[in-house]
Motif scaffolding. Structure first.
Motif, PDB file in Angstrom:
ATOM      1  N   SER A 166       1.003  -0.998  -0.030  1.00  0.00           N
ATOM      2  CA  SER A 166      -0.066  -0.052   0.053  1.00  0.00           C
ATOM      3  C   SER A 166       1.002   1.213  -0.028  1.00  0.00           C
ATOM      4  O   SER A 166       1.912   1.226   0.646  1.00  0.00           O
ATOM      5  CB  SER A 166      -0.874  -0.117   1.182  1.00  0.00           C
ATOM      6  OG  SER A 166      -1.591   1.319   1.761  1.00  0.00           O
ATOM      7  N   TYR A 175       2.381   0.674   3.927  1.00  0.00           N
ATOM      8  CA  TYR A 175       2.069  -0.651   4.588  1.00  0.00           C
ATOM      9  C   TYR A 175       2.117  -1.555   3.502  1.00  0.00           C
ATOM     10  O   TYR A 175       2.100  -1.450   2.601  1.00  0.00           O
ATOM     11  CB  TYR A 175       0.682  -0.410   5.238  1.00  0.00           C
ATOM     12  CG  TYR A 175      -0.039  -1.591   6.192  1.00  0.00           C
ATOM     13  CD1 TYR A 175       0.395  -1.222   7.743  1.00  0.00           C
ATOM     14  CD2 TYR A 175      -0.574  -2.836   6.006  1.00  0.00           C
ATOM     15  CE1 TYR A 175      -0.036  -1.955   8.528  1.00  0.00           C
ATOM     16  CE2 TYR A 175      -1.155  -3.470   6.963  1.00  0.00           C
ATOM     17  CZ  TYR A 175      -0.721  -3.147   8.385  1.00  0.00           C
ATOM     18  OH  TYR A 175      -1.070  -3.894   9.361  1.00  0.00           O
ATOM     19  N   LYS A 196      -2.269   0.604  12.679  1.00  0.00           N
ATOM     20  CA  LYS A 196      -3.345   0.825  11.487  1.00  0.00           C
ATOM     21  C   LYS A 196      -4.020   2.126  11.577  1.00  0.00           C
ATOM     22  O   LYS A 196      -4.586   2.558  10.831  1.00  0.00           O
ATOM     23  CB  LYS A 196      -4.375  -0.374  11.894  1.00  0.00           C
ATOM     24  CG  LYS A 196      -3.767  -1.503  11.363  1.00  0.00           C
ATOM     25  CD  LYS A 196      -4.655  -2.754  11.635  1.00  0.00           C
ATOM     26  CE  LYS A 196      -3.869  -4.042  11.295  1.00  0.00           C
ATOM     27  NZ  LYS A 196      -4.659  -5.216  11.996  1.00  0.00           N
ATOM     28  N   PHE A 201      -4.871   2.394   3.952  1.00  0.00           N
ATOM     29  CA  PHE A 201      -4.455   1.516   2.893  1.00  0.00           C
ATOM     30  C   PHE A 201      -4.795   1.889   1.612  1.00  0.00           C
ATOM     31  O   PHE A 201      -6.008   2.343   1.253  1.00  0.00           O
ATOM     32  CB  PHE A 201      -5.089   0.019   3.209  1.00  0.00           C
ATOM     33  CG  PHE A 201      -4.162  -1.239   2.629  1.00  0.00           C
ATOM     34  CD1 PHE A 201      -3.253  -1.691   3.364  1.00  0.00           C
ATOM     35  CD2 PHE A 201      -4.763  -1.526   1.529  1.00  0.00           C
ATOM     36  CE1 PHE A 201      -2.770  -2.771   2.755  1.00  0.00           C
ATOM     37  CE2 PHE A 201      -3.925  -2.532   0.937  1.00  0.00           C
ATOM     38  CZ  PHE A 201      -2.986  -3.117   1.414  1.00  0.00           C
ATOM     39  N   PRO A 218      -7.733  -6.565   2.208  1.00  0.00           N
ATOM     40  CA  PRO A 218      -7.301  -6.495   1.126  1.00  0.00           C
ATOM     41  C   PRO A 218      -7.795  -7.104  -0.015  1.00  0.00           C
ATOM     42  O   PRO A 218      -7.971  -6.644  -1.150  1.00  0.00           O
ATOM     43  CB  PRO A 218      -5.703  -6.600   1.231  1.00  0.00           C
ATOM     44  CG  PRO A 218      -5.385  -6.610   2.528  1.00  0.00           C
ATOM     45  CD  PRO A 218      -6.653  -7.025   3.347  1.00  0.00           C
ATOM     46  N   THR A 229     -10.619   1.356  -0.283  1.00  0.00           N
ATOM     47  CA  THR A 229      -9.724   1.122   0.829  1.00  0.00           C
ATOM     48  C   THR A 229     -10.256   0.034   1.786  1.00  0.00           C
ATOM     49  O   THR A 229     -11.286  -0.433   1.604  1.00  0.00           O
ATOM     50  CB  THR A 229      -9.290   2.302   1.895  1.00  0.00           C
ATOM     51  OG1 THR A 229      -8.381   2.247   2.780  1.00  0.00           O
ATOM     52  CG2 THR A 229     -10.660   2.728   2.596  1.00  0.00           C
TER      53      THR A 229
END
Ligand SMILES: [Zn+2]
Length: 323
Positions: A166, A175, A196, A201, A218, A229
């Motif tokens: 990411s 990330y 997080k 992301f 993901p 995201t």
């Protein structure tokens, strides 16, 4: 250039009178969250919300609320005009970016040394072939294997995992996670030690002036279209950078969490709605998560996403009772 005095004046116009600390940079205001929760004003009369005037980091000693921006509180308790003035005049986004840069300078996130894009790896390698087969079973399109820069590594921690990197808004790695291709391996997702709350992301691909789809993981995100995201399994709270960005840009949101996450979906809808954000929910039509669907199926479901309103939860509870 905005002077500290001007900034304090603005803060007072939203939060009421403040007390300025000895350093001149910290001010104490009445916490609107506390006032809201305490209509009889038993505990909320004291100025316990501390705001740093230069970078807007704020914290309430009573309710524990904290944020790196005033935008959430202004969106919730101020007027639209105040929010607009805040965004345009005080350019919080830039201050914020500057702050972040300093903080992250020490540790730069790096992909494994032998990281390779799957599409550029040797396609005769047995591991690469297993990964390609796995991606087929997950119905990941070739275009998206390129687009999301899916990769592999032969380091022990990442072996037989699909690495999904990411990137931040500036195109820097922020990330990455590795999804095992072997169903019995635990954990399913291995990731890097970055909080997080600090990252968004897929931030690089996000356009905040368009509707943003939020999914759980993901592999779900890969099905959700190009403005998406994922939460990486975490809750969304006021402390998340993702939340701040949504508020600052008034970004309309579509939630597409796992079907067994209806409580979490409900909590997120309520929270976003409190800040006047348009929220819709995708009906996954019997699927557990977007990851189980093809992109086409998801696109179809997305088109008929339903707006969430305050009475939505009441109606769905009634329906559950009736069935
Ligand atoms: Zn408070």
């Amino acid at each position: 250039v905005i002077s500290v005095t001007e900034k304090i004046e603005f803060i007072q116009s939203v939060f009421g009178a403040v007390r300025v600390g000895h350093d001149g940079l910290n001010v104490a205001a009445k916490c609107p969250q506390c006032v809201f929760k305490d209509p009889l004003k038993k505990t909320s009369t004291k100025k316990k919300l501390i705001i740093r005037v230069d970078n807007d980091i704020c914290h309430c000693w009573v309710c524990g609320y904290s944020s790196r921006s005033l935008a959430p509180l202004i969106a919730k308790f101020g007027t639209r005009e105040q929010l607009h003035e805040y965004k345009t005049r005080f350019r919080v986004d830039e201050v914020y970016t500057y702050e972040k840069e300093e903080a992250t300078e020490k540790q730069i996130l790096k992909l494994p040394d032998d990281f390779k894009l799957i599409v550029l790896a040797s396609q005769s390698d047995p591991t690469v072939r297993s990964i390609q087969r796995y991606l087929k079973t997950r119905m990941i399109e070739d275009r998206d294997i390129w687009f999301y820069r899916l990769g592999i590594s032969f380091e022990p921690k990442w072996r037989r995992r699909v690495i999904i990197p990411s990137f931040s808004s500036k195109g820097e790695l922020n990330y990455y996670v590795g999804r095992t291709i072997d169903e019995r391996v635990i954990p399913k997702y291995d990731n890097v030690a970055v909080p997080k709350t600090e990252i968004i992301f897929n931030e690089f691909n996000i356009r905040w002036d368009k509707t943003l789809v939020i999914s759980e993981g993901p592999f779900d995100m890969l099905k959700c279209g190009d403005n998406a995201t994922c939460l990486l399994g975490s809750e969304l709270s006021e402390e998340h950078k993702l939340f701040e960005k949504i508020i600052l840009n008034s970004t309309p949101v579509v939630l597409s969490l796992d079907s067994d996450m209806s409580d979490k979906t409900e909590r997120m809808c309520r929270m976003l709605k409190e800040y006047d954000i348009d929220v819709k929910i995708v009906d996954l039509e019997g699927h557990h998560d977007p990851g189980e669907m093809t992109k086409k199926q998801f696109k179809f479901a997305l088109e008929s996403a339903t707006p969430w309103e305050w009475n939505s939860s009441f109606r769905s509870r009634l329906r559950a009772l009736a069935s």
